[in-house]
Write a protein that holds these residues in place. Structure first.
Motif, short mmCIF file in Angstrom:
data_model
loop_
_atom_site.label_atom_id
_atom_site.label_comp_id
_atom_site.label_asym_id
_atom_site.label_seq_id
_atom_site.Cartn_x
_atom_site.Cartn_y
_atom_site.Cartn_z
N GLU A 166 2.72 0.44 -7.37
CA GLU A 166 1.89 1.59 -6.59
C GLU A 166 2.65 2.05 -5.31
OE1 GLU A 166 -2.07 0.72 -5.72
OE2 GLU A 166 -2.90 0.54 -7.87
N GLY A 167 3.39 3.08 -5.61
CA GLY A 167 4.23 3.35 -4.51
C GLY A 167 5.57 2.47 -4.56
N GLU A 168 5.53 1.82 -3.55
CA GLU A 168 6.61 0.63 -3.38
C GLU A 168 6.17 -0.90 -3.43
OE1 GLU A 168 9.17 1.30 -0.03
OE2 GLU A 168 9.75 3.22 -0.86
N VAL A 169 4.61 -0.96 -3.79
CA VAL A 169 4.01 -2.14 -3.50
C VAL A 169 3.89 -2.54 -5.06
CG1 VAL A 169 1.98 -3.17 -3.12
CG2 VAL A 169 2.70 -1.31 -1.55
N PHE A 170 4.45 -3.73 -5.32
CA PHE A 170 4.63 -4.37 -6.50
C PHE A 170 2.88 -5.09 -6.88
CE2 PHE A 170 5.13 -8.49 -8.99
CZ PHE A 170 5.39 -7.98 -10.19
N LYS A 171 2.57 -4.39 -8.12
CA LYS A 171 1.28 -4.94 -8.67
C LYS A 171 1.17 -5.89 -9.68
CE LYS A 171 -1.13 -2.57 -5.47
NZ LYS A 171 -1.92 -3.31 -4.52
N GLY A 172 2.28 -6.18 -10.26
CA GLY A 172 2.21 -7.04 -11.40
C GLY A 172 3.30 -6.39 -12.49
#
Length: 578
Positions: A166-172
Motif C-alpha cells: 500500500e503505497g510503499e508499505v509492505f502488507k504481505g
C-alpha cells in the motif's frame, strides 16, 4: 645451395603458371567461399530459430501453469488483505479455487510479519525467517522461486510470489505453490528433433524444473556461461561444452517476460542436427573446387604446352652439350599444337644449319692452319738457307771484325728460324708454349755461342707459359739478344766457374718475367774481337717495346742482370677473317 635450388624451382614456367592460374581463379573461389559461408550462416540461423521455437513449444504447458498462478496471485492480492484475519473465510475462498484449478498445492497470504493464517491450510505458519519472505519485502515485482521441500506441502514446489504494497508499505504477499508433479514439459513436441534435456530457470539463475534429475541439472549446464548471464537476453542459441566435455547446443527463450526462461540442451553431434546445418566441411567445398580447378587447368596446360616445352628444352641442352639433333620426330610431336610444332621444326632446321656452318668453319680453319704452317716452314727453310750462305761468307772472310758481324747476324737469323719452326710444329697457331720455344732458342744460342774450353756453367729455369704469337716472337728475339749479350760479357770470378743464369716464369698476377744474368770477372773473350756497335742494346729496347715490357738492368760488382716484365695478353677470340 638449397636456397638456389628453391629459387630455380620458383623460377620455372610451371610454378609461374600455377601462380597466375591461382590468381585468375581466386576471385571465383572467394565468391564461392563467401556464398557458402552466407548459406551456412542462413542454415545455422534457421536451425537456431527452429530449436528456439521447439524450446518455446516444449515449455508451453509450464508457461500456462505459471501464468495462471500469476493471475491467481494478482487476483487474490486485492482480496486476501481484507479477510486475512478470518482464517475460515480465507480457507473457503482459496480452497475452492485450488480444487477447481487442480494445479496448485498451496495458496496463502503471509502478512507483513511473516505469519500465514490465511491459506488453503487451516494451520498457521511463520515465514518471518524464510528467504522468500525477505525477498518479497524488498521486491515489489512478482517473482518465481523454487523450494525443494515446501514448508507447508513438504514436497518440491515452484513458488509464485506476488508482493502486496500500500503505497510503499509492505502488507504481505500472495504465494501460490505449484508442485513439480503438476508441471508438464513436453520434451517430445511434434517434431523429429528432441533435446537431451529441457530446463526452466528464474531471473536469478535458479533452476526451476528439469526433464531429467533436478538436483544434478547444474552439472549439465554450459561451462563458461551461467544462467544468470542469459537472463534478459531474449531468444539465444549457442554451442558450448558441458562439464563432462560433451558437445552441446543450448537454446534459451523467455516464457514469462523477465521472470521465467526455458533452456533446451541438444546433442551437438546428433545426426539430425548435423543434417539440418552445414558444417565446416561444407564450407571447404569451394576451396576443394578451386584446388580441383587448378589441378585440371595445370594438367591441361602440362599436356598441351609444358611437357612439349620441356622436351624442346632437353633437345636444346643436348644440342648445346653434344651437338646432336633428333633425326626423327617423336609421337609427341604429332600431338603438339601448331605453334609449338613449328617452333620445334625451326629449332631442328637452325641446329642443322649451325652444324653445317660449324663444319665449314672448321674446314676453313684447318686449311688456314695448314697454309700458315706451310708459310712458317718455308720461312724457316729460307732463314736456314740464308744462314748457310752467311756461313760460307764467314769462312771466306779474312777480317775478324767481318766474321764477328756475320756471326752475330747468323745467330739472329737462326733465332728467327727457331721461332718459325716452333710456329709450324705447334697444333694451335693462336697460342704458343713460350717456355718450350725459349728453351729451343737458348739451346740454339748456346750451341753456337759458347766457345770451347770456357767451362761456363749454364742454369736454366724456364716455365711453360702460353702466349700469343704477337708476344712470343718479340720475346724470343729479346731472349736471343740477352743471351748473346751474356755470352759476350761473361767473366770468370776469382774462386769459381763463370756462369750464366736464364729464368722465365709466370708471376701469378697476369705478368711474366724474363731474366738473364752472367758472372763478371776475367774476360773469357777478347773484347777487341767482339762487336762494339751497340746494335744489341738497340734491339733489346726495340723488342721490349714490341712486347710491352719494362726492362731493368742491374750492373753489380759480381754479376750483370737484365730483366723484362710484361703483361700476358688476354686470350679473347678475335673475329674470324673468312
Amino acid at each position: 645451395m638449397n636456397f638456389d635450388r628453391l629459387r630455380r624451382r620458383f623460377d620455372t614456367l610451371a610454378f609461374k603458371v600455377v601462380v597466375f592460374l591461382s590468381l585468375a581463379l581466386l576471385p571465383i573461389g572467394l565468391i564461392a567461399v563467401n556464398q557458402s559461408r552466407a548459406v551456412n550462416q542462413q542454415a545455422q540461423q534457421r536451425l537456431e530459430l527452429a530449436l528456439i521455437a521447439w524450446t518455446d513449444l516444449a515449455a508451453a504447458e509450464e508457461r500456462k501453469t505459471i501464468q495462471r498462478a500469476f493471475a491467481a496471485a494478482e487476483a487474490f492480492s486485492t482480496v486476501l488483505p481484507m479477510i486475512k484475519d478470518d482464517p475460515q473465510a480465507c480457507y473457503d475462498l482459496l480452497n475452492s479455487y485450488r480444487i477447481k484449478s487442480k494445479q496448485f498445492s498451496l495458496i496463502g497470504f503471509p502478512d507483513e510479519t511473516g505469519q500465514m493464517n490465511c491459506s488453503t491450510s487451516l494451520k498457521s505458519f511463520d515465514f518471518s525467517d524464510n528467504p522468500i519472505f525477505l525477498k518479497a519485502k524488498s521486491s515489489p515485482q512478482p517473482f518465481v522461486d523454487i523450494r525443494t521441500a515446501g514448508k507447508v506441502s513438504e514436497t518440491s514446489v515452484i513458488v509464485v510470489v506476488h508482493p502486496v504494497f500500500e503505497g510503499e508499505v509492505f502488507k504481505g504477499y500472495v504465494v501460490v505453490s505449484i508442485p513439480h508433479d503438476g508441471l508438464e514439459i513436453n520434451s517430445e513436441a511434434e517434431t523429429e528433433l528432441s533435446p537431451v534435456e529441457v530446463i526452466t530457470y528464474n531471473n536469478d539463475g535458479d533452476v526451476l524444473t528439469s526433464t531429467l534429475d533436478l538436483t544434478s541439472a547444474p552439472d549439465r549446464l554450459p561451462i563458461d556461461r551461467s544462467l544468470k548471464t542469459l537472463v534478459g537476453s531474449g531468444p539465444v542459441a549457442f554451442r558450448e561444452f558441458q562439464n563432462n566435455k560433451d558437445n552441446r547446443i543450448y537454446t534459451t527463450t523467455p516464457i514469462i517476460k523477465d521472470t521465467v526462461y526455458a533452456l533446451s540442451i541438444w546433442d551437438g553431434d546428433a545426426p539430425d542436427l548435423k543434417a539440418a546445418s552445414l558444417n565446416r566441411s561444407a564450407s571447404l567445398f569451394p576451396l576443394l573446387m578451386w584446388v580441383a580447378s587448378l589441378v585440371v587447368a595445370y594438367m591441361a596446360l602440362h599436356s598441351l604446352v609444358l611437357r612439349h616445352i620441356r622436351r624442346l628444352r632437353s633437345q636444346m641442352d643436348q644440342f648445346a652439350k653434344e651437338r646432336t639433333v633428333p633425326l626423327e620426330t617423336s609421337q609427341d610431336s604429332q600431338s603438339m599444337a601448331f605453334e609449338l610444332r613449328a617452333m620445334e621444326n625451326d629449332f631442328v632446321s637452325m641446329a642443322q644449319s649451325l652444324l653445317q656452318d660449324e663444319a665449314a668453319m672448321e674446314e676453313i680453319v684447318r686449311e688456314k692452319n695448314i697454309l700458315l704452317k706451310e708459310v712458317h716452314h718455308r720461312v724457316k727453310n729460307n732463314l736456314q738457307l740464308i744462314s748457310s750462305i752467311m756461313n760460307m761468307h764467314m769462312r771466306k772472310a779474312r777480317s775478324s771484325e767481318t766474321k764477328a758481324v756475320l756471326g752475330r747476324l747468323q745467330d739472329r737469323i737462326l733465332g728467327l728460324a727457331t721461332v718459325h719452326r716452333n710456329l709450324y710444329q705447334t697444333d694451335n697457331l693462336n697460342n704458343l708454349n713460350a717456355g718450350e720455344m725459349l728453351s729451343d732458342v737458348v739451346a740454339q744460342m748456346l750451341s753456337v755461342g759458347v766457345a770451347p774450353g770456357t767451362d761456363i756453367k749454364i742454369s736454366k729455369e724456364i716455365e711453360d707459359v702460353t702466349l700469343y704469337p704477337d708476344q712470343a716472337v718479340p720475346l724470343s728475339l729479346l731472349t736471343s739478344e740477352a743471351v748473346t749479350n751474356a755470352l759476350k760479357y761473361v767473366g770468370k770470378p776469382a774462386q769459381s766457374r763463370p756462369w750464366i743464369d736464364i729464368k722465365f716464369a709466370d708471376n701469378g698476377d697476369g705478368t711474366a718475367t724474363l731474366s738473364v744474368a752472367n758472372s763478371k770477372g776475367r774476360a773469357l773473350v777478347d773484347i777487341d774481337d767482339v762487336e762494339q756497335t751497340g746494335l744489341g742494346a738497340k734491339l733489346v729496347r726495340s723488342f721490349s717495346i714490341q712486347l710491352g715490357a719494362e726492362v731493368s738492368i742491374e750492373d753489380a760488382e759480381a754479376d750483370y742482370k737484365i730483366s723484362a716484365t710484361f703483361t700476358i695478353a688476354d686470350f679473347s677470340h678475335e673475329p674470324l677473317d673468312y
